[in-house]
Design an enzyme around this catalytic site. Structure first.
Site, PDB file in Angstrom:
ATOM      1  N   GLN A   1       0.838  -1.202   0.000  1.00 28.13           N
ATOM      2  CA  GLN A   1       0.000   0.000   0.000  1.00 28.13           C
ATOM      3  C   GLN A   1       0.872   1.250   0.000  1.00 28.13           C
ATOM      4  OE1 GLN A   1      -2.702  -2.063   3.309  1.00 28.13           O
ATOM      5  NE2 GLN A   1      -3.363   0.036   3.006  1.00 28.13           N
TER       6      GLN A   1
ATOM      7  N   PHE B   1      -6.017  -3.958   3.427  1.00 29.29           N
ATOM      8  CA  PHE B   1      -6.735  -3.750   4.695  1.00 29.29           C
ATOM      9  C   PHE B   1      -5.849  -3.144   5.778  1.00 29.29           C
ATOM     10  CE2 PHE B   1      -8.735  -7.438   2.552  1.00 29.29           C
ATOM     11  CZ  PHE B   1      -9.920  -6.809   2.192  1.00 29.29           C
TER      12      PHE B   1
ATOM     13  N   GLU C   1       0.342  -1.492   4.622  1.00 29.73           N
ATOM     14  CA  GLU C   1       0.700  -0.071   4.683  1.00 29.73           C
ATOM     15  C   GLU C   1       2.163   0.065   5.065  1.00 29.73           C
ATOM     16  OE1 GLU C   1      -1.873   2.544   6.941  1.00 29.73           O
ATOM     17  OE2 GLU C   1      -0.306   4.060   7.120  1.00 29.73           O
TER      18      GLU C   1
ATOM     19  N   ARG D   1      -5.095   7.534  16.922  1.00 27.87           N
ATOM     20  CA  ARG D   1      -6.452   7.501  16.364  1.00 27.87           C
ATOM     21  C   ARG D   1      -7.436   6.878  17.365  1.00 27.87           C
ATOM     22  NH1 ARG D   1      -9.219   8.486  11.454  1.00 27.87           N
ATOM     23  NH2 ARG D   1      -7.405   8.967  10.209  1.00 27.87           N
TER      24      ARG D   1
ATOM     25  N   ARG E   1      -7.862  -1.572   8.930  1.00 38.02           N
ATOM     26  CA  ARG E   1      -9.124  -0.873   8.695  1.00 38.02           C
ATOM     27  C   ARG E   1      -9.743  -0.293   9.973  1.00 38.02           C
ATOM     28  NH1 ARG E   1     -13.157  -3.698   4.361  1.00 38.02           N
ATOM     29  NH2 ARG E   1     -13.936  -1.809   3.386  1.00 38.02           N
TER      30      ARG E   1
ATOM     31  N   PHE F   1      -7.867   1.602  12.013  1.00 35.11           N
ATOM     32  CA  PHE F   1      -6.611   2.165  12.515  1.00 35.11           C
ATOM     33  C   PHE F   1      -6.710   2.588  13.979  1.00 35.11           C
ATOM     34  CE2 PHE F   1      -2.881   5.112  12.080  1.00 35.11           C
ATOM     35  CZ  PHE F   1      -2.038   4.296  11.342  1.00 35.11           C
TER      36      PHE F   1
ATOM     37  N   THR G   1      -3.949  11.367  10.362  1.00 37.47           N
ATOM     38  CA  THR G   1      -3.892  12.228  11.534  1.00 37.47           C
ATOM     39  C   THR G   1      -2.570  12.992  11.585  1.00 37.47           C
ATOM     40  OG1 THR G   1      -3.122  10.347  12.823  1.00 37.47           O
ATOM     41  CG2 THR G   1      -5.472  10.801  12.843  1.00 37.47           C
TER      42      THR G   1
ATOM     43  N   ALA H   1      -5.978   5.372   5.328  1.00 37.34           N
ATOM     44  CA  ALA H   1      -6.760   6.405   6.010  1.00 37.34           C
ATOM     45  C   ALA H   1      -8.044   6.751   5.255  1.00 37.34           C
ATOM     46  CB  ALA H   1      -5.906   7.660   6.254  1.00 37.34           C
TER      47      ALA H   1
ATOM     48  N   GLU I   1     -12.926   2.854   5.464  1.00 37.37           N
ATOM     49  CA  GLU I   1     -12.860   2.287   6.816  1.00 37.37           C
ATOM     50  C   GLU I   1     -14.147   2.413   7.639  1.00 37.37           C
ATOM     51  OE1 GLU I   1      -9.236   4.711   7.212  1.00 37.37           O
ATOM     52  OE2 GLU I   1      -8.528   3.091   8.505  1.00 37.37           O
TER      53      GLU I   1
HETATM   54  N1  MTE Z   1     -11.440  -2.740   0.260  1.00 41.12           N
HETATM   55  C1  MTE Z   1     -10.882  -3.779  -0.383  1.00 41.12           C
HETATM   56  N2  MTE Z   1     -11.609  -4.456  -1.282  1.00 41.12           N
HETATM   57  N3  MTE Z   1      -9.606  -4.171  -0.112  1.00 41.12           N
HETATM   58  C2  MTE Z   1      -8.828  -3.528   0.819  1.00 41.12           C
HETATM   59  O1  MTE Z   1      -7.672  -3.890   1.047  1.00 41.12           O
HETATM   60  N4  MTE Z   1      -8.710  -1.699   2.483  1.00 41.12           N
HETATM   61  C3  MTE Z   1      -9.483  -0.835   3.367  1.00 41.12           C
HETATM   62  C4  MTE Z   1     -10.553  -0.075   2.596  1.00 41.12           C
HETATM   63  N5  MTE Z   1     -11.302  -0.978   1.777  1.00 41.12           N
HETATM   64  C5  MTE Z   1      -9.408  -2.423   1.521  1.00 41.12           C
HETATM   65  C6  MTE Z   1     -10.733  -2.044   1.175  1.00 41.12           C
HETATM   66  C7  MTE Z   1      -8.663   0.138   4.078  1.00 41.12           C
HETATM   67  S1  MTE Z   1      -7.863  -0.344   5.489  1.00 41.12           S
HETATM   68  C8  MTE Z   1      -8.533   1.428   3.653  1.00 41.12           C
HETATM   69  S2  MTE Z   1      -7.636   2.564   4.516  1.00 41.12           S
HETATM   70  C9  MTE Z   1      -9.170   1.887   2.416  1.00 41.12           C
HETATM   71  O2  MTE Z   1      -9.904   0.855   1.762  1.00 41.12           O
HETATM   72  C10 MTE Z   1      -8.076   2.387   1.498  1.00 41.12           C
HETATM   73  O3  MTE Z   1      -8.567   2.808   0.282  1.00 41.12           O
HETATM   74  P1  MTE Z   1      -9.267   4.256   0.086  1.00 41.12           P
HETATM   75  O4  MTE Z   1      -8.414   5.232   0.794  1.00 41.12           O
HETATM   76  O5  MTE Z   1      -9.279   4.381  -1.375  1.00 41.12           O
HETATM   77  O6  MTE Z   1     -10.618   4.137   0.686  1.00 41.12           O
HETATM   78  N1  HPA Z   2      -4.751   6.380   9.128  1.00 40.85           N
HETATM   79  C1  HPA Z   2      -4.272   5.351   8.423  1.00 40.85           C
HETATM   80  N2  HPA Z   2      -3.005   5.159   8.181  1.00 40.85           N
HETATM   81  C2  HPA Z   2      -2.143   6.043   8.694  1.00 40.85           C
HETATM   82  C3  HPA Z   2      -2.584   7.124   9.443  1.00 40.85           C
HETATM   83  C4  HPA Z   2      -3.954   7.314   9.665  1.00 40.85           C
HETATM   84  O1  HPA Z   2      -4.414   8.253  10.329  1.00 40.85           O
HETATM   85  N3  HPA Z   2      -1.486   7.809   9.822  1.00 40.85           N
HETATM   86  C5  HPA Z   2      -0.452   7.139   9.317  1.00 40.85           C
HETATM   87  N4  HPA Z   2      -0.835   6.081   8.628  1.00 40.85           N
HETATM   88 MO1  MOS Z   3      -6.216   1.476   6.097  1.00 40.23          MO
HETATM   89  S1  MOS Z   3      -5.961   0.669   7.978  1.00 40.23           S
HETATM   90  O1  MOS Z   3      -5.766   3.098   6.680  1.00 40.23           O
HETATM   91  O2  MOS Z   3      -4.847   0.891   5.300  1.00 40.23           O
END
Ligand code: MTE
Ligand code: HPA
Ligand code: MOS
Length: 765
Positions: A191, A222, A226, A304, A336, A338, A434, A503, A706
């Protein structure tokens, strides 16, 4: 517009790391991991493994040319163990062999001399011994210490929530290739491509410009990729750098489960004070976060937890303190939500404790204390465009809360062995990293001379549909068909210095950068059209690939305009940078305006509990969610369903078990269960709350990744509600997940359930 990927996914055409054609000369890597959770590493015996068939080279910490350090926030994590081992599964040596099988076989010939040291797995024990990752943090609002004397009711308790395995379908891995002049190209399942680039450069002792990281897509992240994709990217790169051959490293499922960190388990003490009218006057919590053996992202996750400790409620006097506790488990990491979900579980536990003792419905307390416009969070940001009440009221009307309650009560009067339970779960989640500086993104857009368009950003597609959203933004801004747009792989040489895709902010940040780049290109093309076709700039636009002047089709279209712009030497490339405006946060005072906006919603969960067996099925999950103006309802609905089910899994069936030696017992899919088709709610209704969205969200479409996970917290409280219908006097401890075993033990007085379990297992035997 549909998600662009699923057709290719189900045809097997999508390219993941493991689909990259293998280059001739590739070596396969396998990782020798620490067999003990804590100890002094005296020696590693490699001579036997070195003689094994196919083995080309075995690398240890001594082979690292740069610094043996990959800690992102705190420099406390070696890439390969040196001197000490701190958790079972910690990488110690890297075997490079001609085949995967040979590399794995050689692992069994390696031995390490380790003098054992005491092992800590419990965060409270770690805290008592001063084993903290960072100093504790406290967020404070009002005067919590003084207010207790004014509370009519005060309740105290303890709440525990367990960890969670990410279980992305694609396990961790990387494929590294030596490049000219001592560089390395890494295809990584990450990620955070820049994190892999930065740490690998550091480990190899070369500049970041020598490292190229490329990501096509992930089979899920998920949060688990990261930070923790870095280890495998850096290890593969180390191999490629040292032996100058391509090196591929992919973890098998059990290795991935053993070696990587997960959601942080938390153990917490709470105290809640209410007045006669059930208004919450004061709330105090101490969180003990089980960080594992290194910091990883734990300090940010911890923060968080504090941001979201009061969930969707306004509480005038708050004191929340969090300890990040160092234990001998694999370093826990982003997952997800966090840390938000862990904080919110404690808040809901405190409310339910108060409600149960006072003999009122928890929803009475929840509703009375919901955030209203301009209420302050403990970190002093006001709740603006606050939809907490709107979501609550819409759900209550749409799904008829009193009627649902009555149906549950009537069912429970009429049934002895089956009991139903109901819970209401409001949520509030802040959108932005954050850490304010992370809220920036770039986009690089090329228009080719045939009118097709390539878009590069820092966004990583992991199933959440961000590439589709970026294509939508580009198509809409340029006024052309999405079929002309290609969203390219995420590559550190095209877009540099990226924040991880995390995030929930990926579409907002990278989408806004894409929008800016496309707006600049559109403007440039229209300026060119004015000169080329003697048109008025006012009222000039591109719609459905046609150039319109004051709504009337002009004598040119997208393809012609692009081509003529090229021949007039107009640049068809743009690079844009977006930084979220207005946000700031001071980590010393713990005050500021950290979030671009908040997302709100309310969920009802109903469950039927089999009180002979402790098993349960969720009858329905009914959600009212604040999407803003959803730019893609199909994708957003998928995020709600997937997120909520993932949350239900965390709260009910996913149970991570480490023994006292720090060994993961739930180390495969035989012993670690995630929701399947049979355990998801029988129905999931999602209502799109009608709101104007938020200007800081991309196209006013709010982040959705999330927040829905936290609807799953309602599942715990629904099962608890059903237990209390069967056994009214009993108060289960607040301990998630509430597995069927735990539910059963709570349904009967101590001893009885154990006897039932004993009889059941002897019958099976
Ligand atoms: N959805 C799918 N299908 N697969 C993933 O790995 N990760 C989740 C969420 N939804 C995830 C998911 C998490 S932890 C985050 S932070 C966000 O998607 C990241 O993508 P976005 O910032 O585009 O929402
Ligand atoms: N959310 C998710 N991932 C992160 C953050 C946050 O606030 N800060 C650093 N990595
Ligand atoms: Mo999502 S836990 O911020 O990759």
């Amino acid at each position: 517009m549909n998600h662009l990927d699923p057709v290719r996914h189900v045809r097997g055409e999508s390219q993941y790391l493991d689909d990259v054609p293998v280059q001739q000369g590739t070596l396969y890597a396998a990782v020798f991991e620490s067999p003990l959770a804590h100890g002094v590493l005296r020696a590693i015996h490699l001579s036997e493994a070195r003689q094994a068939p196919g083995v080309f080279r075995i690398l240890t910490a001594a082979d690292i040319p740069g610094e043996n350090q990959i800690g992102g926030i705190v420099p406390d994590e070696p890439l390969l163990a040196e001197g000490h081992v701190h958790f079972r599964g910690q990488p110690v040596a890297l075997v490079l062999a001609d085949t995967e099988h040979q590399a794995q076989a050689a692992l069994r010939l390696i031995r390490a001399d380790i003098d054992p040291l005491p092992i800590i797995t419990d965060p409270r024990v770690a805290a008592a011994q001063g084993e903290l990752i960072v100093p504790p943090r406290t967020f404070r609002l009002g005067d919590p210490d003084a207010i207790w004397s004014q509370c009519a009711h005060i309740f105290e308790g303890e709440a525990e929530s367990g960890g969670q395995e990410h279980l992305y379908i694609e396990t961790q891995g990387a494929y590294a290739f030596p490049t000219e002049m001592g560089g390395v190209r890494i295809i990584s399942s990450t990620q955070g491509p820049t994190a892999v680039q930065r740490h690998t450069a550091h480990v190899l002792g070369i500049g970041m410009h020598q490292i190229e990281v490329d990501v096509t897509r992930l089979g899920g992240g998920f949060g688990g990729k990261e930070d923790q994709a870095t280890t495998w990217g850096a290890l593969a790169a180390l191999g490629a750098f040292v032996v100058r051959r391509p090196v591929k490293l992919v973890l098998d499922r059990m290795a991935d489960m053993r070696m990587t960190g997960k959601r942080h388990p938390y153990s917490s003490d709470f105290r809640i004070g209410l007045d006669e009218n059930l208004r919450i006057l004061a709330y105090e919590v101490t969180f003990y976060q089980n960080a594992g053996a290194a910091a990883d992202l734990s300090p940010a996750v911890l923060e968080r937890t504090l941001f979201h400790a009061t969930n969707a409620y306004f509480i005038p006097n708050v004191k929340v303190t969090a300890y990040s506790c160092r234990t001998n488990l694999p370093p826990n990491t982003a997952f997800r939500g966090f840390g938000g979900p862990q904080g919110m579980f404690v808040m809901e536990s405190a409310i339910v404790k108060a409600a149960e003792t006072l003999g009122v419905s928890p929803s009475e307390i929840q509703r009375r204390n919901l955030l209203r416009e301009n209420d302050l969070f403990s970190y002093r940001q006001p709740a603006e465009m606050c939809n907490a009440g709107l979501a609550w009221d819409t759900a209550a009307n749409l799904y008829d809360l009193p009627k649902l309650r009555q149906e549950v009560d009537v069912f429970n009067q009429q049934n002895e062995q089956l009991k139903k339970g109901l819970s209401v779960m409001p949520i509030c989640f802040g959108i932005s990293f954050t850490k304010t500086p992370m809220n920036q993104a770039r986009a690089l857009v090329h228009i080719y001379t045939d009118g097709s368009v390539g878009v590069s950003t820092g966004a990583v597609e992991m199933g959440q549909g961000v590439n589709t959203k970026i294509a939508q933004v580009a198509a809409q801004t340029l006024g052309i068909s999405p079929s002309r747009i290609k969203v390219e792989s995420t590559n550190t040489t095209r877009v540099a210095n990226t924040s991880p895709s995390a995030a929930s902010a990926t579409a907002d940040l990278n989408g806004k950068a894409t929008q800016m780049a496309c707006e600049a290109l559109r403007e440039r093309l229209l300026r060119h059209a004015v000169l080329e076709y003697t048109l008025n700039y006012e009222g000039l636009e591109i719609r459905d690939e046609q150039v319109l002047a004051a709504g009337v089709p002009a004598d040119t279209n997208w393809e012609k305009l692009v081509s003529s712009a090229y021949w007039k030497r107009v640049s068809l490339t743009e690079n844009a940078h977006y930084a979220t405006p207005d946000i700031h946060f001071d980590p010393v005072t713990n005050q500021g305006y950290p979030f671009a906006y908040h997302v709100y919603g309310t969920a009802y969960t109903t469950v039927t509990l089999d009180c002979l067996r402790g098993t349960y099925t969720f009858d329905a999950l009914r959600i009212v969610h604040d999407f803003g103006e959803s730019m893609n309802p199909a994708i957003d609905l998928g995020q709600i369903e997937g997120g909520a089910v993932q949350g239900i899994g965390w709260m009910t069936m996913e149970e991570l078990i480490y023994n006292e030696e720090g060994r993961l017992l739930s180390n495969s899919l035989n012993s670690y269960k995630i929701p399947d088709l049979y355990s998801v709610p029988q129905r999931i209704d999602v209502h799109f709350l009608e709101t104007p969205g938020h200007p800081r969200a991309i196209l006013r479409s709010k982040a959705v990744g999330e927040p829905p996970l936290m609807y799953g917290i309602g599942a715990y409280f629904a099962v608890r509600d059903a237990i209390s219908a069967f056994r009214p006097a009993h108060r289960p401890t607040f301990s998630a997940p509430i597995t069927p075993e735990k539910a059963l033990l709570n349904l009967y007085p101590s001893g009885v359930a154990e006897e039932v379990v004993r009889l059941a297992s002897s019958t099976v035997a």
